[in-house]
Structures are given as structure tokens and as C-alpha cells.
Design an enzyme around this catalytic site. Sequence first.
Site, mmCIF file in Angstrom:
data_model
loop_
_atom_site.group_PDB
_atom_site.id
_atom_site.type_symbol
_atom_site.label_atom_id
_atom_site.label_comp_id
_atom_site.label_asym_id
_atom_site.label_seq_id
_atom_site.Cartn_x
_atom_site.Cartn_y
_atom_site.Cartn_z
ATOM 1 N N HIS A 1 -15.922 30.501 51.662
ATOM 2 C CA HIS A 1 -14.290 30.745 51.869
ATOM 3 C C HIS A 1 -13.706 29.360 51.864
ATOM 4 C CE1 HIS A 1 -16.285 33.794 54.369
ATOM 5 N NE2 HIS A 1 -16.832 32.740 54.858
ATOM 6 N N ASN B 1 -25.574 25.859 53.151
ATOM 7 C CA ASN B 1 -24.383 26.668 53.534
ATOM 8 C C ASN B 1 -23.087 25.934 53.782
ATOM 9 O OD1 ASN B 1 -23.492 29.458 54.768
ATOM 10 N ND2 ASN B 1 -22.765 27.889 56.278
ATOM 11 N N TYR C 1 -11.330 11.692 46.116
ATOM 12 C CA TYR C 1 -10.303 10.927 45.349
ATOM 13 C C TYR C 1 -9.548 9.770 46.338
ATOM 14 C CZ TYR C 1 -6.377 9.859 42.041
ATOM 15 O OH TYR C 1 -5.397 9.240 41.292
ATOM 16 N N GLN D 1 6.753 21.061 0.609
ATOM 17 C CA GLN D 1 7.752 22.030 -0.277
ATOM 18 C C GLN D 1 8.970 21.513 0.589
ATOM 19 O OE1 GLN D 1 7.769 26.285 0.392
ATOM 20 N NE2 GLN D 1 9.280 26.303 -1.670
ATOM 21 N N ASP E 1 1.922 33.568 7.794
ATOM 22 C CA ASP E 1 2.230 34.572 8.700
ATOM 23 C C ASP E 1 1.771 36.012 8.651
ATOM 24 O OD1 ASP E 1 3.815 35.038 6.460
ATOM 25 O OD2 ASP E 1 5.660 34.848 7.392
ATOM 26 N N LYS F 1 -15.096 21.813 40.720
ATOM 27 C CA LYS F 1 -14.771 21.205 39.647
ATOM 28 C C LYS F 1 -15.806 19.862 39.659
ATOM 29 C CE LYS F 1 -11.691 18.165 37.042
ATOM 30 N NZ LYS F 1 -10.305 17.221 36.875
ATOM 31 N N GLU G 1 11.469 42.809 -7.004
ATOM 32 C CA GLU G 1 12.044 42.680 -5.754
ATOM 33 C C GLU G 1 13.167 43.850 -5.310
ATOM 34 O OE1 GLU G 1 10.542 40.847 -3.554
ATOM 35 O OE2 GLU G 1 9.184 39.968 -4.985
#
Length: 456
Positions: free
Chosen positions: A363, A377, A387, A76, A105, A351, A154
Site C-alpha cells: 500500500h 516486505n 532524487y 503538392q 484519410d 519506476k 463526379e
Amino acid sequence: MLNSAMSVVILAAGKGTRMYSDIPKVLHTLAGKPMVQHVIDAATKLGAAQVHLVYGHGGELLKQTLKDDKLNWVLQAEQLGTGHAMQQAAPFFSDDEDILMLYGDVPLISVETLQRLRDAKPQGGIGLLTVKLDDPSGYGRITRENGKVTGIVEHKDATDEQRQIQEINTGILIANGADLKRWLSKLTNNNAQGEYYITDIIALAYHEGREIAAVHPARISETDGVNNRLQLSRLERIYQAEQAEKLLLSGVMLRDPARFDLRGNLAHGRDVEIDANVIIEGNVTLGHRVKIGAGCIIKNSVIGDDCEISPYSVVEDAHLEAACTIGPFARLRPGAELLAGAHVGNFVEMKKARLGKGSKAGHLTYLGDAEIGDNVNIGAGTITCNYDGANKFKTVIGDDVFVGSDTQLVAPVTVGKGATIAAGTTVTRNVADNELVLSRVPQVHKQGWQRPVKKK
């Protein structure tokens, strides 16, 4: 009743000026998902044969975000009203199908309400969704004659008498494709706004002797639209309250339902407990007797029976078997896997790593690209150095290994079963089964040592 085939038109061309944003209004999120995606999902669940999305502002960003091959994109170029928007989509309508008109919306519209509207549509007529408001200011009023719907006026075009009407138009309607195309071709812009109103088809249908059936939604909030961020935030809280209520009624103990956010789908077992300020994102499964502490974020993860996640932990794309304990302040990143009874404590990050049965990392540890056996452990401050600045490498640790505090494992490296790594060791070569490994600088003592004095 047996429904005809149906397609859906979603109007999403508005700029959303009052959002004060560079993002198209319908892409602003509710419960972690673009508003328009909620509407698309409802249309899909309703069984739409085709979804036509009428777009204008921000079209490229819309296409990049939604990425749905099943959407028919309808441009449009000029925003000349709702009737004009529907005229752009009309060439795609089949004569023998029903066309349901929705808005990008208006994100809380339910499948149940739309199905009732679809069922109520008279043969050759229009199904119209309306609500009654104590203060209908600004909305199009439903006009009736002897109880029958005759049209929509309206607000800007309404007389003082018509403005007293409390029943208003929500904008959502359904009609036959052939009828809709005929009515759309007759629309004019002779009104205060100079726009083509889709609402004018109600009067056109009435004057043809067609019946207009008005249906009310289960909740008024289903038809609330969003024009600014305040309205969006209110709908967010309404949505979240509904989700919390469903979970409570299905047996989940939410300690503070007002401080819980579901931004996806949650499958759960029995006797699950969730504390305040928890966020669930994506697809999450919680087993029986799972406990989630305050402030946790769980995303796209599977949590096994009897697991406990302590406060302020983040779990993303992870898999936990039964009886694992996490946190507080732990982070499980994509690819983290904990086998039964494993423990990850405070300030531990994982990860692409697997922690074996009964193994512990208590920890201040980073475990990345690692495969760790059972009953291991991992001492405080241990790091898998995975890396080299260009590529990632794997660390493999066998069963029953003891890794002392402040150990660096420089990958690629393998530590055999039963090995012991002394505190402060940097491991750069493979370790055999049952070996003790230590690498330390000799300890030096200097008697009478004095610290440097600051020069004046």
C-alpha cells in the site's frame, strides 16, 4: 498470378477544414496511430517497393511525426484535385511498375482487399475498387456499357439519370506506371470544380480499348474516408469491434467487447480474461490465464502466466514474471520489473525498480531506482528518496528484509539481508545484514493538555 513490381502513392495533402484542428487531418489518430500510418503500414505489408506521400498542409508536422526514411515526400503546393496530386508524383514512377493509389484519410483499407485488387488488374488496364451504396449521394458514379466499366462521373457533373447509379468510386485504383503517366498528361480541368480528376483516366483507358476491372472490398467500411471527427469516431468503433471479434475467436474472454480498446498489438496465451474498459497500447504480451481487471491500461509490457492485474491499474514498459498480483490502483512505470509471485498493491508506484520473488509492497508506496530482493516486505507509506533535485540514486534492499510502515530510504543506500527497519524510520546510511534500525523522536506525554482556542 505473378504480380509486377509495385509502388504506392498516398494522397495526404488535404487541410481537413471540417476537423476544426491545427493538426493535419491524416495525423489524427485511430487506435492510437495516425490515420495515414495505417495506410503506410498496409502499403508496406503489401510489398510496396516505394511509398510516395503527397503532402501539402502541415508538411513539417507530418515529417516530424512519421519519421520514415523510406517515404518519398512529394509536395503538392496547390490542391487542384486528385489528378493534380498524382501528376506531382508521376516523375517518380517507373514505366515497368504498377502504381497503387491510396488515401491518407481512408485508414481501414485492408491488405487482403488491396491484394485482390492487385491480382485483378488486367494487363495494360486498370484495377478499380468500387462499392454499391443505398445512398450514393456526393460520390462519383461508375458508368458501364454492356457490363464493362466505361468511366466515372463526379456527382456534381452527373446527369439525373447517372445519379441513380448506386455503384460508386472509392478512389483506390492500380495501373501501370507508363500508362498512368500518359493518362495523367491528358487530364483537363473542364468540370464544375475546375479541378484535375484522377477519375478521368478511366474514360481515357476505356477509349484506348483497355480493360477496367472493378473489385469490391470485403467490407464497405474499408473504403470509408474521414472528413470530420464524427466520422473518425465511427471508424474507431468499427475498428475496435473487429479487433475484439478476432480476440474472442482466438480464445480471449472479453467481458464487454464494446468497451475494449486495442491501440497496438496483443499477443496472448490461453484462458486470458479481460474486463470492461481496458486499454491495450503498443506491444503487449499476456501469458496463460492472465486476468486484467476493469479500467486497466497496459502499454508495451510483458505479463507472465497466472498474473492478475486488479482494476484501475496502469502498467507501462514493465515486465512481470509468473503469478504476480497488481493493484487495484497501482502504477508500474517504465523499467518496473516483478519477479515470480511478487505483489504490488493499491496506490503503489514503481519506476526503474525490481521487486524480487515473493516480495510485497502492499500500500501507498513509491519505489524508484530500486533493487529489492526476494521475500521482502515493504510497509505502507515507504518511499525510496531517489532524487536530490539534480541526480537520481539507487536503493538496494537484500533478501528477507522487513521494512516497516512510513519508512524513508534516502538513496544511495543499501539494506543488507534479513535486516529489519522499524516503522517511521529515515534510513540515511547503509544497514548491515540482520540489523534492526530505528530512528524516532522520543515520545512526549503532556498531561492536561488543552488545544489552542481561536481568538474572537
